[in-house]
Every structure is written in structure tokens, then in C-alpha cells.
Design an enzyme around this catalytic site. Structure first.
Site, PDB file in Angstrom:
ATOM      1  N   CYS A 128       1.088  -1.038   0.293  1.00  0.00           N
ATOM      2  CA  CYS A 128       0.422  -0.262  -0.043  1.00  0.00           C
ATOM      3  C   CYS A 128       1.060   0.808  -0.341  1.00  0.00           C
ATOM      4  O   CYS A 128       0.703   2.601  -0.774  1.00  0.00           O
ATOM      5  CB  CYS A 128      -1.022   0.133   1.062  1.00  0.00           C
ATOM      6  SG  CYS A 128      -0.448  -0.480   2.841  1.00  0.00           S
ATOM      7  N   LYS A 212       9.884  -3.235   1.477  1.00  0.00           N
ATOM      8  CA  LYS A 212       9.610  -3.913   0.583  1.00  0.00           C
ATOM      9  C   LYS A 212       9.140  -2.183  -0.005  1.00  0.00           C
ATOM     10  O   LYS A 212       8.880  -2.236  -1.765  1.00  0.00           O
ATOM     11  CB  LYS A 212       7.889  -3.894   1.285  1.00  0.00           C
ATOM     12  CG  LYS A 212       7.855  -5.067   1.569  1.00  0.00           C
ATOM     13  CD  LYS A 212       6.743  -4.832   1.850  1.00  0.00           C
ATOM     14  CE  LYS A 212       6.217  -6.655   3.205  1.00  0.00           C
ATOM     15  NZ  LYS A 212       4.707  -6.552   2.874  1.00  0.00           N
ATOM     16  N   HIS A 240      -3.135   6.554   4.798  1.00  0.00           N
ATOM     17  CA  HIS A 240      -1.923   5.983   4.958  1.00  0.00           C
ATOM     18  C   HIS A 240      -0.825   7.576   4.462  1.00  0.00           C
ATOM     19  O   HIS A 240      -1.434   8.352   3.408  1.00  0.00           O
ATOM     20  CB  HIS A 240      -0.795   5.551   4.212  1.00  0.00           C
ATOM     21  CG  HIS A 240      -1.545   3.843   5.252  1.00  0.00           C
ATOM     22  ND1 HIS A 240      -1.596   4.149   6.350  1.00  0.00           N
ATOM     23  CD2 HIS A 240      -0.575   2.828   4.518  1.00  0.00           C
ATOM     24  CE1 HIS A 240      -1.905   2.179   6.381  1.00  0.00           C
ATOM     25  NE2 HIS A 240      -1.156   1.481   5.424  1.00  0.00           N
TER      26      HIS A 240
END
Length: 335
Positions: A128, A212, A240
Site C-alpha cells: 500500500c 518493500k 496512510h
């Protein structure tokens, strides 16, 4: 299309149902799958009730065209062969296949055509935080190659799932009532706090979440860009936020960056800080776009630009991105 959702009872699974309905995705038959705990639950989609089937090693995916999977990496690995055996396209929301060379990792605003080459029938949805960052940066990359990225993320409880969101709500109630705080999903109390750890630490003292962002960014952008991230869990429920510093090959003017972002796909510019206009997670929840503001020159680097980006983690950071991939494949006649 015959569509399946694996992990239908989870936060992302429920978001899949909402988004597919909102976007009027072409569905002839819908199948929902989950764990033994979820099996038997019913959910309504476009006025019709659907019962969750237990995910098993069988031929349930024989007539499925697209399977959206969001049930964790272990489940994705275990059932990938069952899901893809008869030709279904598996769009996976876990980290199970993201860095496999024969599995495309796709953000439709950035590298949609990668989804057309999928030897194993699997397309991976990125993390994400990576999705939110790259939607914001893709238009800048077109102006001048991005050499380095420094990013600090401020990640809502939603990133850890529906159970984590409930735990944060419970913690707030306990704090306000003067009760002992329950800590289960997070390594520490999150209410009234911030935790500078998302996922486990690796040998280089960066967390898996931070690595990541390094590895996925290079794969998606087909670039040698280097990303240094610090990922922080913050006590908000959804969406976020990211504070991003980039270094480009040539110096960029703030005005041209702002104009490029305004024209960018999936981006909404909110950049009038003098009047208190900038993206905030409270107001970005349930929105499709990545919101960008606080665009300015980096005072420490002549080739640097600094910006603030916010995106709904469950929506664009997960379910919506996967649905957009499927829409692209249909548009290309590639299913």
C-alpha cells in the site's frame, strides 16, 4: 466476467465488494471464499445475497475469469495453483509473489502494460505505501528521472486489517476510561502513541515494510532508483500519509511539478498551505485518488523536491488498485 473474491470477510475483501458495485464492474457470476471461520457468512452485492464458501483444494475456480485474493501470503501461495489451473487471472494483494521475476507487479497509473505478460497467471498488487508513493511520483519521473527517494510514512491502523482497527478503537475507549489497555495486534499501545515499526526488522535494521518500498519501487518503475524509508504506525483509523523527498537528474521548478501532478492520473493536488489546504487522512478516507500537497523545493538539495501524499490504504492502496488492473485487462481484451 465470472469473479471470485478470496478473503471476502476481511477489510480488503469487503472493500472489493463496495468498489466492484460502485464501478459497475462487469460481473456475471460472483463467488466468495474464505477460511473455515468465515464460511457460511452472507454478504449482499447489488441487492443479492452471496454465501462465503470455504477455500479448499478443489475445482471451485474452474469457471472463474478473475480472482481477487486478499487472505494473506501463506494462503495465496498454498492455493495459487488451484486458483489459476483453469485459466483464471489471480490478482493477489499479499506479498507472496511481488518480487518473483515471472509475476508482474502493477500500479495502473505507472506500468499497466506489465500486467499483460503473466506467465503464471498471477499479477501482484504492490504494498500500500508503495502504491500511494508511486502514484504521486510517476508524473515527476516523466519530467526528470528520480535518482533517490527518502520517505517517512505515517500508517493508519487499517494497514494491519480490520482487527487492528477495532483494537485501536478499543484502546481509545480504555484510555479515556482509565482502564488497562489491551495490546494484541500491535507491538505496543497505539492509542495516544506512534510506533516506529511496521512489520518485522531485517538484518540491516530496516523493517520488511521499508524494504518493500525499496525493492518494489525499482521493479514497478523499471528503474535504478534508491529508496530509504522509515515506516511509522500512527493512531488514525484509515488512510496512510507519506512525507517524500526526491532527488531528480535535473533541477525542477515547483510550478512545473505542480502542473504535472494536476494532470496526472489518480492524483488530486491540494496545495494551498497558507490557507490551511493540504491533504489529511481524515478527509481522504473512501477517496480513490492519492492527494498531494506541501510541494516545495528541498532546501538541502538543489535537485530536490519535497511533498506530502495521502491515500486510502484499503481503497487505492489495496482493493481499488487490483480492480483497476482487472479493468485494464478487460479494456485490452486480455482476459
Amino acid at each position: 466476467m465470472n469473479v471470485a473474491i478470496v478473503g471476502a470477510s476481511g477489510a480488503v475483501g469487503q472493500e472489493f465488494l463496495r468498489i466492484l458495485a460502485e464501478r459497475d464492474f462487469p460481473i456475471d457470476n460472483l463467488s466468495l471464499f474464505g477460511s473455515s471461520r468465515s464460511a457460511g457468512r452472507t454478504y449482499t452485492f447489488k441487492g443479492k445475497e452471496y454465501k462465503v464458501k470455504e477455500l479448499k483444494h478443489n475445482d471451485d475456480f474452474k469457471d472463474i475469469d478473475i480472482a481477487f485474493t486478499s487472505a494473506g501470503g501463506g494462503t495465496s501461495k498454498e492455493f495459487a495453483e488451484d486458483i489459476t489451473r483453469y485459466g483464471a487471472v489471480m490478482i493477489d494483494n499479499s506479498s507472496a509473489f511481488r518480487m518473483d521475476e515471472d509475476v508482474p507487479l502493477v500500479v495502473p497509473e505507472c506500468n499497466p502494460s506489465d500486467a499483460l505478460n503473466r506467465p503464471r497467471g498471477i499479477i501482484a498488487n504492490p504494498n500500500c505505501t508503495t502504491i500511494i508513493m508511486l502514484v504521486a511520483l510517476q508524473e515527476i519521473e516523466r519530467l526528470s528521472h528520480i535518482k533517490r527517494i527518502h520517505v517517512s510514512t505515517y500508517q493508519a491502523a487499517s494497514g494491519a486489517g480490520a482487527v487492528a482497527m477495532k483494537e485501536l478503537e478499543q484502546q481509545y475507549r480504555q484510555v479515556l476510561a482509565g482502564e488497562e489497555v489491551t495490546v494484541s495486534k500491535f507491538p505496543h499501545q497505539l492509542a495516544m502513541n506512534m510506533i516506529p515499526q511496521v512489520d518485522v526488522f531485517t538484518d540491516n535494521d530496516y523493517t520488511k515494510e521499508e524494504m518493500k518500498m525499496f525493492n518494489e519501487t525499482r521493479k514497478i518503475m523499471h528503474s535504478d532508483v534508491r529508496t530509504s524509508a522509515t515506516c511509522v504506525r500512527v493512531p488514525s483509523l484509515r488512510s496512510h500519509s507519506e512525507s517524500i523527498w526526491i532527488e531528480t537528474e535535473r533541477p525542477l521548478d515547483v510550478a512545473e511539478v505542480r502542473e504535472a501532478l494536476k494532470k496526472g492520473k489518480g492524483v488530486m493536488v491540494q496545495d494551498d498551505p497558507v490557507n490551511g489546504v493540504y491533504p489529511m487522512p481524515l478527509y481522504v478516507a473512501d477517496k480513490d485518488e492519492v492527494f498531494v500537497g506541501r510541494i516545495r523545493k528541498d532546501l538541502a538539495n538543489d535537485n530536490g523536491i519535497t511533498l506530502w501524499a495521502v491515500g486510502d490504504q484499503i481503497r487505492k492502496g489495496a482493493a481499488l488498485n487490483a480492480v483497476q488492473i482487472a479493468e485494464y485487462l478487460i479494456e485490452c481484451g486480455n482476459i
